[in-house]
Design an enzyme around this catalytic site. Structure first.
Site, mmCIF file in Angstrom:
data_model
loop_
_atom_site.group_PDB
_atom_site.id
_atom_site.type_symbol
_atom_site.label_atom_id
_atom_site.label_comp_id
_atom_site.label_asym_id
_atom_site.label_seq_id
_atom_site.Cartn_x
_atom_site.Cartn_y
_atom_site.Cartn_z
ATOM 1 N N ASP A 160 42.521 45.130 43.153
ATOM 2 C CA ASP A 160 42.113 44.225 42.081
ATOM 3 C C ASP A 160 40.606 44.422 42.025
ATOM 4 O O ASP A 160 39.869 43.907 42.867
ATOM 5 C CB ASP A 160 42.446 42.766 42.441
ATOM 6 C CG ASP A 160 42.100 41.837 41.290
ATOM 7 O OD1 ASP A 160 40.992 41.973 40.748
ATOM 8 O OD2 ASP A 160 42.928 40.985 40.941
ATOM 9 N N HIS A 161 40.134 45.200 41.053
ATOM 10 C CA HIS A 161 38.745 45.674 41.170
ATOM 11 C C HIS A 161 37.720 44.541 41.089
ATOM 12 O O HIS A 161 36.583 44.706 41.505
ATOM 13 C CB HIS A 161 38.457 46.796 40.164
ATOM 14 C CG HIS A 161 38.183 46.347 38.760
ATOM 15 N ND1 HIS A 161 39.170 46.146 37.848
ATOM 16 C CD2 HIS A 161 37.028 46.056 38.126
ATOM 17 C CE1 HIS A 161 38.644 45.762 36.701
ATOM 18 N NE2 HIS A 161 37.333 45.690 36.838
ATOM 19 N N HIS A 214 42.873 39.360 38.072
ATOM 20 C CA HIS A 214 41.442 39.088 38.264
ATOM 21 C C HIS A 214 41.121 37.583 38.194
ATOM 22 O O HIS A 214 40.374 37.060 39.011
ATOM 23 C CB HIS A 214 40.604 39.787 37.194
ATOM 24 C CG HIS A 214 40.882 41.248 37.058
ATOM 25 N ND1 HIS A 214 41.188 42.049 38.130
ATOM 26 C CD2 HIS A 214 40.890 42.071 35.976
ATOM 27 C CE1 HIS A 214 41.365 43.297 37.705
ATOM 28 N NE2 HIS A 214 41.192 43.332 36.405
#
Ligand SMILES: NC(=O)C1=CN([C@@H]2O[C@H](COP(=O)(O)OP(=O)(O)OC[C@H]3O[C@@H](n4cnc5c(N)ncnc54)[C@H](OP(=O)(O)O)[C@@H]3O)[C@@H](O)[C@H]2O)C=CC1
Ligand SMILES: O=C1O[C@H](COP(=O)(O)O)[C@@H](O)[C@H](O)[C@H]1O
Length: 517
Positions: A206-207, A269
């Site tokens: 999950d950047h 996110h």
């Protein structure tokens, strides 16, 4: 408190760079990184430039090899050139030709379909050759940067070709999002992944967790005594999390039209941001302790039901409009989007966390494409003071304190306070105390993918999501997905370049409204 250079960590920008500091603490074992989907958009814009920037900083292990794999026919040299072009176009710093040449010297490419055994046989040949040259078994990291339908295919092929383990070295699988499109799918994907790899080998990306500003949320909360006493339902009135984008869907219609804003950003996110605001302090800063705390938050979120979705959630689609001075088309006119699509490009929710700390505090989440500007922030509004002795005519007004954590752009933290306007009368006006990364640290933050690729190669899962987190996230979103699919539309439209649909305002209680984007 506008903080200035005196808050710098070191004398030079590099000394203040957490990646370099991290490198000193935890060296990375020699590794061969394989990117499945190496010619795709994510690899080109983010992964390959991130690898270059790690090389530039000296953060890659001494022996580092890269293998790209995707469908397009290409020689090793052509893939090296493709990589160089991606780096030249998207790297956050202009490439140094010496570093670039050194990085590309060891690049290999395997073309073919992900369900073709030959791809994995070829891969094994390159992986073994790298080991032989190094004179030792190298760690292997497989990065799945392709359409989610291939995640189980690639994982099972890796298992089928005994590439899920490597005697004397570590093997890791890095899996992009979305991790499933429903709870049932996520469970099934977890089952198939965990049939081949152990959980400790799996790194679900999950950047947002790799963003400096998101990591700073934990530092902000748990390294400062000032905020903890007020960080609860007694003092906090509401929490507002915004992830606004000015961009449209670009060339990603094929993916996006099946996903929509809820699955694309809220399920992952935004719920991770919520966890970072709401979680209890872990005893140690360790992957499983942090993830345990986040799971507790997710499980405490009151799940929407088919009966409450309409009251708690709003969706809409962008129509034509003007963004950054340019006319843009609406979602339904975007290339590849069906003219009757009911996919939402905007989603807003009101959630509540049913636990001791947060009971009764609304958490508002909103995200959308083609809004007025790019802005990711968390706004925490405190309750008003119980009694105001000096409110006078002519005051601009006493407003409840607001703490704004800006993730991007203009990364920083700002606290609004009521202050006396100089002069004879007691007039109050909100002013801001600000901390800005740019001025305090005097160094450019690394891209999220730099940190995440490095952590995956190190085997540090702190900034990756665990299977139970992903499933708990789906448990919150599934009922909304189901309700929206059962009541397809047509959806309300909002003009591109604006604040989004007016209807989102109804999620707030009387007297409050969304902050301007
Ligand atoms: N793009 C983005 O901004 C973001 C993407 N992601 C995630 O990253 C992943 C990749 O996305 P993105 O790069 O945009 O996708 P793209 O469609 O741009 O790239 C897909 C890649 O997979 C390859 N590929 C597709 N089908 C096959 C096949 N049958 N056999 C072999 N190779 C195949 C393509 O190869 P070829 O080109 O040779 O056909 C290409 O390299 C997705 O999970 C996405 O959700 C996450 C965050 C942001
Ligand atoms: O995962 C995704 O994130 C991007 C937004 O990322 P950011 O780092 O630029 O905030 C979003 O555009 C994309 O649709 C989504 O898949």
């Amino acid at each position: 408190m506008t903080t200035t250079g005196d808050a710098r960590l070191g004398e030079t920008p590099e000394e203040g760079n957490p990646l370099v500091e991290g490198l000193e603490r935890l060296p990375v074992h020699p590794t061969t990184l394989v990117i499945f989907g190496a010619t795709g958009d994510l690899a080109r814009r983010k992964l390959l430039p991130a690898i270059y920037n790690l090389a530039h900083e000296g953060a890659l292990p001494e022996r580092f090899n890269l293998v790209g794999s995707s469908r397009s026919e290409m020689t090793h040299e052509a893939f090296a050139e493709h990589t160089a072009e991606a780096i030249r176009q998207f790297s956050r710093r202009p490439p140094d030709e010496t570093v670039l040449t050194e990085l590309l010297a060891q690049v290999r490419y395997v073309s073919g379909s992900f369900d073709d055994d030959e791809v994995y046989r070829q891969l094994a040949v390159h992986l073994d050759a790298y080991d032989q040259t190094a004179g030792q078994p190298l760690n292997r990291a497989f990065y799945l940067s392709t359409a989610p339908e291939f995640f189980p295919v690639i994982i099972e092929e890796l298992g089928g070709h005994d590439l899920n383990a490597h005697e004397g070295a570590e093997v890791r699988a890095v899996i992009e999002k979305p991790f499933g499109t429903t709870l049932a799918e996520a469970k099934e994907l977890n089952r198939r992944v965990l049939a081949v790899f152990a959980e400790k080998q799996v790194f679900r990306i999950d950047h947002y967790l790799g963003k400096e500003t998101v990591q700073n949320l934990m530092a902000f909360r748990f390294a400062n005594g000032l905020f903890e006493p007020v960080w609860n339902r007694n003092y906090i009135d509401r929490v507002e999390i915004t992830a606004a984008e000015d961009l449209g869907i670009g060339t990603r219609a094929g993916y996006y039209d099946h996903a929509g804003a809820l699955r694309d950003l809220v399920q992952n996110h935004m719920l991770q941001l919520l966890c970072n605001v709401a979680m209890e302090p872990p005893v140690h800063f360790e992957a499983d302790e942090i993830r345990d705390e986040k799971v507790k938050v997710l499980r405490s979120v009151i799940r929407p039901t088919p009966e409450t979705v309409d009251e708690l959630a709003v969706r809409a689609q962008y129509g034509p409009g003007t963004v950054g001075g340019e006319d843009v088309v609406g979602y339904l006119q975007e290339e590849g989007v069906p003219a009757d699509s009911n996919t939402e490009t905007y989603a807003a929710l009101r959630l509540e966390i049913d636990n001791w700390r947060w009971a009764g505090v609304p958490f508002y989440l909103r995200t959308g494409k083609r809004l007025a500007r790019k802005l990711t922030e968390i706004a925490i509004t405190l309750k008003p003071v119980p009694h105001l002795a000096f409110q006078q005519e002519g005051s601009v007004g006493v407003r409840p304190n607001q703490l704004i954590l800006t993730m991007q752009p203009n990364e920083g933290v700002s606290l609004s306070l009521g202050a006396k306007i100089p002069g004879a009368r007691m007039r109050i006006r909100p002013v801001n105390m600000e901390f800005l990364y740019g001025t305090s640290f005097m160094s450019q933050s690394p891209e999220a993918y730099e940190r995440l690729i490095l952590d995956a190669m190190r085997g540090d899962a702190t900034l990756f999501t665990r299977n139970d987190e992903v499933e708990a996230q789906w448990q919150i979103c599934d009922p909304i997905v189901a309700r929206w699919e059962a009541t397809p539309g047509p959806l309300a439209q909002y003009e591109s370049g604006t604040q989004g649909p007016a209807e989102a305002g109804r999620l707030f209680e009387a007297g409050a409204r969304w902050r301007a984007i």
